[in-house]
Design a protein around this motif. Sequence first.
Motif, PDB file in Angstrom:
ATOM      1  N   VAL A  96       3.224  15.430 -11.300  1.00  0.00           N
ATOM      2  CA  VAL A  96       4.377  15.665 -10.426  1.00  0.00           C
ATOM      3  C   VAL A  96       5.207  16.799 -11.021  1.00  0.00           C
ATOM      4  N   PRO A  97       5.527  17.835 -10.244  1.00  0.00           N
ATOM      5  CA  PRO A  97       6.302  18.969 -10.764  1.00  0.00           C
ATOM      6  C   PRO A  97       7.716  18.556 -11.177  1.00  0.00           C
ATOM      7  N   PRO A  98       8.396  19.356 -12.010  1.00  0.00           N
ATOM      8  CA  PRO A  98       9.787  19.072 -12.396  1.00  0.00           C
ATOM      9  C   PRO A  98      10.713  19.088 -11.181  1.00  0.00           C
ATOM     10  N   MET A  99      11.701  18.215 -11.205  1.00  0.00           N
ATOM     11  CA  MET A  99      12.745  18.150 -10.175  1.00  0.00           C
ATOM     12  C   MET A  99      12.133  18.089  -8.761  1.00  0.00           C
ATOM     13  N   ALA A 100      11.107  17.297  -8.599  1.00  0.00           N
ATOM     14  CA  ALA A 100      10.414  17.206  -7.300  1.00  0.00           C
ATOM     15  C   ALA A 100      10.909  15.997  -6.518  1.00  0.00           C
ATOM     16  N   ASP A 101      11.430  16.251  -5.320  1.00  0.00           N
ATOM     17  CA  ASP A 101      11.734  15.155  -4.416  1.00  0.00           C
ATOM     18  C   ASP A 101      10.416  14.583  -3.892  1.00  0.00           C
ATOM     19  N   ILE A 102      10.417  13.283  -3.668  1.00  0.00           N
ATOM     20  CA  ILE A 102       9.165  12.597  -3.314  1.00  0.00           C
ATOM     21  C   ILE A 102       9.311  11.895  -1.967  1.00  0.00           C
ATOM     22  N   ILE A 103       8.232  11.919  -1.189  1.00  0.00           N
ATOM     23  CA  ILE A 103       8.165  11.142   0.049  1.00  0.00           C
ATOM     24  C   ILE A 103       7.068  10.086  -0.122  1.00  0.00           C
ATOM     25  N   TYR A 104       7.453   8.842   0.070  1.00  0.00           N
ATOM     26  CA  TYR A 104       6.503   7.733   0.009  1.00  0.00           C
ATOM     27  C   TYR A 104       6.264   7.205   1.427  1.00  0.00           C
ATOM     28  N   GLU A 105       5.017   7.034   1.790  1.00  0.00           N
ATOM     29  CA  GLU A 105       4.680   6.258   2.978  1.00  0.00           C
ATOM     30  C   GLU A 105       4.221   4.903   2.471  1.00  0.00           C
ATOM     31  N   ALA A 106       5.036   3.888   2.710  1.00  0.00           N
ATOM     32  CA  ALA A 106       4.796   2.587   2.081  1.00  0.00           C
ATOM     33  C   ALA A 106       4.668   1.482   3.128  1.00  0.00           C
ATOM     34  N   GLU A 107       3.784   0.556   2.850  1.00  0.00           N
ATOM     35  CA  GLU A 107       3.671  -0.669   3.645  1.00  0.00           C
ATOM     36  C   GLU A 107       3.883  -1.841   2.712  1.00  0.00           C
TER      37      GLU A 107
ATOM     38  N   GLY B  68       5.453  -6.812   5.768  1.00  0.00           N
ATOM     39  CA  GLY B  68       4.642  -6.252   6.842  1.00  0.00           C
ATOM     40  C   GLY B  68       5.182  -4.962   7.414  1.00  0.00           C
ATOM     41  N   GLU B  69       6.375  -4.556   6.985  1.00  0.00           N
ATOM     42  CA  GLU B  69       6.981  -3.333   7.519  1.00  0.00           C
ATOM     43  C   GLU B  69       6.361  -2.094   6.864  1.00  0.00           C
ATOM     44  N   ARG B  70       6.313  -1.007   7.620  1.00  0.00           N
ATOM     45  CA  ARG B  70       5.793   0.277   7.138  1.00  0.00           C
ATOM     46  C   ARG B  70       6.868   1.331   7.347  1.00  0.00           C
ATOM     47  N   ALA B  71       7.109   2.164   6.317  1.00  0.00           N
ATOM     48  CA  ALA B  71       8.214   3.118   6.409  1.00  0.00           C
ATOM     49  C   ALA B  71       7.955   4.352   5.554  1.00  0.00           C
ATOM     50  N   LEU B  72       8.663   5.444   5.904  1.00  0.00           N
ATOM     51  CA  LEU B  72       8.692   6.650   5.088  1.00  0.00           C
ATOM     52  C   LEU B  72       9.958   6.606   4.232  1.00  0.00           C
ATOM     53  N   LEU B  73       9.812   6.731   2.926  1.00  0.00           N
ATOM     54  CA  LEU B  73      10.946   6.663   2.003  1.00  0.00           C
ATOM     55  C   LEU B  73      11.109   8.017   1.319  1.00  0.00           C
ATOM     56  N   HIS B  74      12.310   8.595   1.431  1.00  0.00           N
ATOM     57  CA  HIS B  74      12.613   9.867   0.784  1.00  0.00           C
ATOM     58  C   HIS B  74      13.366   9.574  -0.516  1.00  0.00           C
ATOM     59  N   VAL B  75      12.798  10.001  -1.648  1.00  0.00           N
ATOM     60  CA  VAL B  75      13.382   9.724  -2.966  1.00  0.00           C
ATOM     61  C   VAL B  75      13.712  11.044  -3.656  1.00  0.00           C
ATOM     62  N   GLY B  76      14.958  11.220  -4.010  1.00  0.00           N
ATOM     63  CA  GLY B  76      15.378  12.417  -4.737  1.00  0.00           C
ATOM     64  C   GLY B  76      14.820  12.419  -6.156  1.00  0.00           C
TER      65      GLY B  76
ATOM     66  N   MET C 224       0.859  -1.175   0.000  1.00  0.00           N
ATOM     67  CA  MET C 224       0.000   0.000   0.000  1.00  0.00           C
ATOM     68  C   MET C 224       0.904   1.236   0.000  1.00  0.00           C
ATOM     69  N   LEU C 225       0.414   2.319  -0.632  1.00  0.00           N
ATOM     70  CA  LEU C 225       1.299   3.431  -0.921  1.00  0.00           C
ATOM     71  C   LEU C 225       0.585   4.764  -0.787  1.00  0.00           C
ATOM     72  N   LEU C 226       1.272   5.728  -0.161  1.00  0.00           N
ATOM     73  CA  LEU C 226       0.836   7.126  -0.130  1.00  0.00           C
ATOM     74  C   LEU C 226       2.038   7.961  -0.538  1.00  0.00           C
ATOM     75  N   ALA C 227       1.874   8.798  -1.571  1.00  0.00           N
ATOM     76  CA  ALA C 227       3.013   9.537  -2.102  1.00  0.00           C
ATOM     77  C   ALA C 227       2.674  11.012  -2.256  1.00  0.00           C
ATOM     78  N   TRP C 228       3.655  11.876  -1.887  1.00  0.00           N
ATOM     79  CA  TRP C 228       3.484  13.315  -2.084  1.00  0.00           C
ATOM     80  C   TRP C 228       4.846  13.961  -2.343  1.00  0.00           C
ATOM     81  N   THR C 229       4.832  15.122  -2.998  1.00  0.00           N
ATOM     82  CA  THR C 229       6.082  15.832  -3.279  1.00  0.00           C
ATOM     83  C   THR C 229       6.518  16.576  -2.024  1.00  0.00           C
ATOM     84  N   GLU C 230       7.814  16.596  -1.774  1.00  0.00           N
ATOM     85  CA  GLU C 230       8.328  17.148  -0.519  1.00  0.00           C
ATOM     86  C   GLU C 230       8.158  18.664  -0.441  1.00  0.00           C
ATOM     87  N   SER C 231       8.420  19.383  -1.527  1.00  0.00           N
ATOM     88  CA  SER C 231       8.420  20.847  -1.473  1.00  0.00           C
ATOM     89  C   SER C 231       7.006  21.429  -1.412  1.00  0.00           C
TER      90      SER C 231
END
Length: 291
Positions: A71-82, A47-55, A1-8
């Motif tokens: 997704v905007p250009p050159m956007a760093d992404i944060i994923y909340e993933a299980e 079964g693990e759940r984590a926040l992943l920071h992707v450049g 399962m996944l929740l994703a948003w741009t960091e900036s």
Amino acid sequence: MLLAWTESTLHKFEDTWNEQKPVELVLGKEKKEMTGLAIGLSSMKSGERALLHVGWELGYGKEGSFSFPNVPPMADIIYEAELIGFDETKEGKARGDMTVEERIGAADRRKMDGNALFKEEKLEEAMQQYEMAIAYMGDDFMFQLFGKYRDMALAVKNPCHLNTAACMIKLKRYEEAIMQCNIVLAEEENNAKALFRRGKARAELGQTDAAREDYLKVRKFAPEDKAVARELRLLAEHDKALYQKQKEIYKGIFGPRPEPKPKRTNWLVLFWQWLLSLFYRLFKRERYKAD
């Protein structure tokens, strides 16, 4: 399962938790935009759940994406993933390479594994197996099916949603349980188990009118069902207790209704009225004599 948003900008562009639709990702064959996500997932445990920071270099790159997802250009992404689990080694091939029968069979095996864990009260582990079973039958796959193959797929998929709802009710995750039941009812509006479990979750949330409506629909198909009769009786008892409680609260606020007081006789007023009447009669008699 996944929740994703741009960091900036904190712009959310994907939410499979809300949609209750797991994402399938074949490591080593993922899309370019998911390279960073795949690297992060490869280090996680089932079964693990984590926040992943992707450049941005390992995400949607310098250009970004102006279609879907946006997704905007050159956007760093944060994923909340299980991570629900790994599946490649167990089935021996990627889902995309499986025939329809193989995918349904693999999903059914996951469902059976989940059922065994459910009997052992290992609810979180059971839900992982159900979610992995459901992942075999995503929207794209189901859209291609018709006739007996669609019926075969739904015969596995819907029980997985319903069993997940049963787990969530036990874990007091009632709103999520309702979502699982709604998925089944979108396919089968008269599914008795989906109506019953949704009614159970609604009752626990205090939505007694909606719960009663679900139970009454079930009773149309199973008028002798003792479980439905018991739940309806519990709702009636709950409503009665709530009425009595409200009655006591209002009584405490306004107090008991006062008894009407008997009117006191005002002797002074009566005497004055008698005196006026006497003067009037005397005056009338004197006038009569004068005439």
